[in-house]
Design a protein around this motif. Structure first.
Motif, short mmCIF file in Angstrom:
data_model
loop_
_atom_site.label_atom_id
_atom_site.label_comp_id
_atom_site.label_asym_id
_atom_site.label_seq_id
_atom_site.Cartn_x
_atom_site.Cartn_y
_atom_site.Cartn_z
N GLU A 196 65.30 18.74 36.66
CA GLU A 196 65.37 20.01 37.37
C GLU A 196 65.86 21.13 36.47
O GLU A 196 66.22 20.91 35.31
CB GLU A 196 66.30 19.85 38.56
CG GLU A 196 67.71 19.39 38.17
CD GLU A 196 68.57 18.98 39.35
OE1 GLU A 196 68.13 18.16 40.17
OE2 GLU A 196 69.69 19.50 39.46
N ASP A 218 61.53 18.13 40.13
CA ASP A 218 61.38 19.18 41.13
C ASP A 218 60.33 20.20 40.67
O ASP A 218 59.73 20.08 39.58
CB ASP A 218 62.73 19.83 41.46
CG ASP A 218 63.18 20.90 40.47
OD1 ASP A 218 62.63 20.98 39.35
OD2 ASP A 218 64.09 21.68 40.83
N TYR A 219 60.07 21.20 41.50
CA TYR A 219 58.97 22.15 41.27
C TYR A 219 59.15 22.92 39.96
O TYR A 219 58.22 23.05 39.17
CB TYR A 219 58.86 23.10 42.45
CG TYR A 219 57.55 23.86 42.51
CD1 TYR A 219 56.49 23.38 43.28
CD2 TYR A 219 57.37 25.05 41.82
CE1 TYR A 219 55.28 24.06 43.35
CE2 TYR A 219 56.17 25.74 41.87
CZ TYR A 219 55.13 25.24 42.64
OH TYR A 219 53.93 25.91 42.70
N LYS A 259 56.69 22.64 36.66
CA LYS A 259 56.02 23.81 36.07
C LYS A 259 56.34 23.92 34.58
O LYS A 259 55.51 24.37 33.78
CB LYS A 259 56.47 25.08 36.79
CG LYS A 259 55.98 25.22 38.22
CD LYS A 259 54.54 25.67 38.30
CE LYS A 259 54.42 27.15 38.02
NZ LYS A 259 53.03 27.65 38.25
N ALA A 298 59.21 12.52 43.19
CA ALA A 298 59.25 13.91 43.65
C ALA A 298 60.67 14.25 44.10
O ALA A 298 61.34 13.46 44.77
CB ALA A 298 58.27 14.12 44.80
N LEU A 335 62.86 17.61 45.74
CA LEU A 335 62.61 18.89 46.39
C LEU A 335 63.89 19.74 46.42
O LEU A 335 64.83 19.43 47.15
CB LEU A 335 62.09 18.66 47.81
CG LEU A 335 61.25 19.78 48.45
CD1 LEU A 335 60.52 19.26 49.68
CD2 LEU A 335 62.10 20.98 48.84
N HIS A 336 63.89 20.80 45.61
CA HIS A 336 64.95 21.81 45.66
C HIS A 336 64.43 23.00 46.47
O HIS A 336 63.53 23.72 45.99
CB HIS A 336 65.32 22.28 44.25
CG HIS A 336 66.32 21.41 43.58
ND1 HIS A 336 66.82 21.68 42.32
CD2 HIS A 336 66.95 20.28 43.99
CE1 HIS A 336 67.70 20.76 41.99
NE2 HIS A 336 67.79 19.90 42.98
N ASN A 366 61.34 25.81 45.19
CA ASN A 366 60.07 25.22 45.62
C ASN A 366 59.41 26.11 46.67
O ASN A 366 59.92 26.25 47.78
CB ASN A 366 60.33 23.83 46.20
CG ASN A 366 59.10 22.96 46.32
OD1 ASN A 366 59.12 21.79 45.90
ND2 ASN A 366 58.00 23.46 46.87
N TYR A 392 58.81 30.17 50.18
CA TYR A 392 60.22 30.52 50.39
C TYR A 392 60.39 31.14 51.77
O TYR A 392 59.58 31.96 52.21
CB TYR A 392 60.69 31.47 49.30
CG TYR A 392 60.52 30.88 47.91
CD1 TYR A 392 61.33 29.84 47.48
CD2 TYR A 392 59.53 31.36 47.05
CE1 TYR A 392 61.17 29.28 46.22
CE2 TYR A 392 59.36 30.80 45.79
CZ TYR A 392 60.18 29.77 45.38
OH TYR A 392 60.02 29.21 44.13
N LYS A 422 56.80 22.81 51.78
CA LYS A 422 57.33 22.73 50.42
C LYS A 422 56.89 21.43 49.74
O LYS A 422 56.51 21.43 48.56
CB LYS A 422 58.86 22.83 50.45
CG LYS A 422 59.39 24.23 50.77
CD LYS A 422 60.90 24.23 50.87
CE LYS A 422 61.45 25.63 51.15
NZ LYS A 422 61.29 26.55 49.99
N LEU A 432 54.64 20.90 46.32
CA LEU A 432 55.10 20.08 45.20
C LEU A 432 54.07 19.01 44.84
O LEU A 432 53.77 18.79 43.66
CB LEU A 432 56.44 19.44 45.55
CG LEU A 432 57.09 18.54 44.49
CD1 LEU A 432 57.33 19.30 43.19
CD2 LEU A 432 58.40 17.95 45.02
#
Length: 333
Positions: A16, A57-58, A62, A83, A85-86, A90, A93, A115, A119
């Protein structure tokens, strides 16, 4: 010569963005400098035969380069991608992040679904990969989220943090062993066999852990906190709550936890850490000039200790799910 028993070892890494954990949650321009050290960390794991699971996380997904050593490790099955998820990092929003809504378990399930789908789309685009393992941001799990995971093809969750609670979520009362969560109460074992819960390893320097936890909770009351009772228990070594995490726990204390674990009944050690703590000032948690060296040395020390007493079997979470499905005697019931 002592007959060694098999002991499963899982290492999971929340992969992350970095930020000061005592400060506000980042909302844009996410820093992922720590990703540059992951190929080195992966090579370190391979020297010990560890096959880590990176819960990505996303923001990290990226930031991971499109090609390179990390992709090669995935291709060679030297690691697994899960996976993670934050909510604040992510899309889409929905609200300004705060302490409560930073925990996935506190979000409306429709927001979680949107979300998670974003992801998974990024995973498909970036890695051509369908993750089987999942961990919520900031721990905790609910019945609705578990149902969502089933519907998206996940086979193992690792969001349960045994013996832990705060004002935003609780995992108190959950098994410390892997278990099949009940559809009506995901902190209890049930009859479904679609998805396995794989808790991280948390315990005490004394057994039985359930009794040690009751004592610890009693001493953690507001009144006893004023007396610094648990600090006294810790420094006197009468009772220590120990996390199997090399970013916050010394080798000696993790080894104490290993010695306290009855491997005939708990045949797995699940160690965990955050990628952001592998670099200096990644989160503000690891106060050391060389956090990478500190963390990897601690991991190596624990592996060396466990190898003397056990036949270590290194697995990823999705492999552990297959193992426990075929070895039900080790599942919490």
């Amino acid at each position: 010569m002592m007959n060694k028993t098999d002991l499963l070892f899982v290492l999971s890494v929340d992969t992350e963005e970095e930020w000061d954990w005592d400060g506000p949650f980042p909302e844009d321009n996410f820093s992922v400098e720590n990703l540059s050290i992951l190929p080195k960390f992966q090579k370190f794991c391979e020297t010990l035969n560890i096959r880590p699971c990176y819960f990505v996380d996303y923001a990290a997904a990226k930031g991971i380069p499109a090609e390179g050593e990390f992709h090669q490790a995935i291709k060679n099955n030297f690691c697994e991608l899960g996976a993670h998820l934050h909510p604040w990092a992510n899309p889409p929003y929905f609200q300004k992040p705060n302490e409560e809504n930073s925990h996935v378990v506190n979000l409306p399930i429709q927001q979680v679904a949107e979300k998670l789908d974003a992801l998974l789309s990024l995973f498909a685009e970036k890695f051509s990969y369908q993750p089987k393992a999942f961990r919520t941001g900031r721990w905790g799990i609910s019945e609705e989220i578990m149902q969502l995971l089933w519907s998206r093809g996940f086979t193992v969750d690792s969001s349960v943090y045994p013996f832990y609670q705060n004002e935003y979520f609780s995992c108190q009362g959950s098994p410390v062993l892997p278990y099949w969560p009940d559809v009506a109460n995901v902190l209890k074992p049930g009859s479904q066999r679609n998805i396995l819960e794989l808790p991280v390893t948390v315990g005490f320097n004394r057994r039985p852990f359930t009794l040690a936890n009751r004592i610890y909770q009693a001493f953690d009351s507001a009144f006893m906190q004023n007396l610094k009772a648990n600090a006294i228990l810790w420094h006197s070594r009468i009772l220590r709550k120990i996390y199997m995490s090399p970013e916050v726990t010394s080798s000696d204390n993790m080894i104490r936890l290993c010695k306290a674990i009855d491997t005939s009944k708990q045949p797995i050690v699940h160690m965990y850490l955050h990628s952001s703590n592998l670099i200096q000032s990644g989160t503000g948690v690891v106060d050391h000039d060389d956090p990478y060296q500190l963390i990897t040395t601690r991991i190596k020390n624990v592996i060396e200790h466990l190898s003397k007493r056990n036949n270590l079997v290194f697995m990823t979470p999705s492999e552990a799910k297959i193992y426990f499905k075929t070895n039900p005697k080790f599942i919490a019931t």
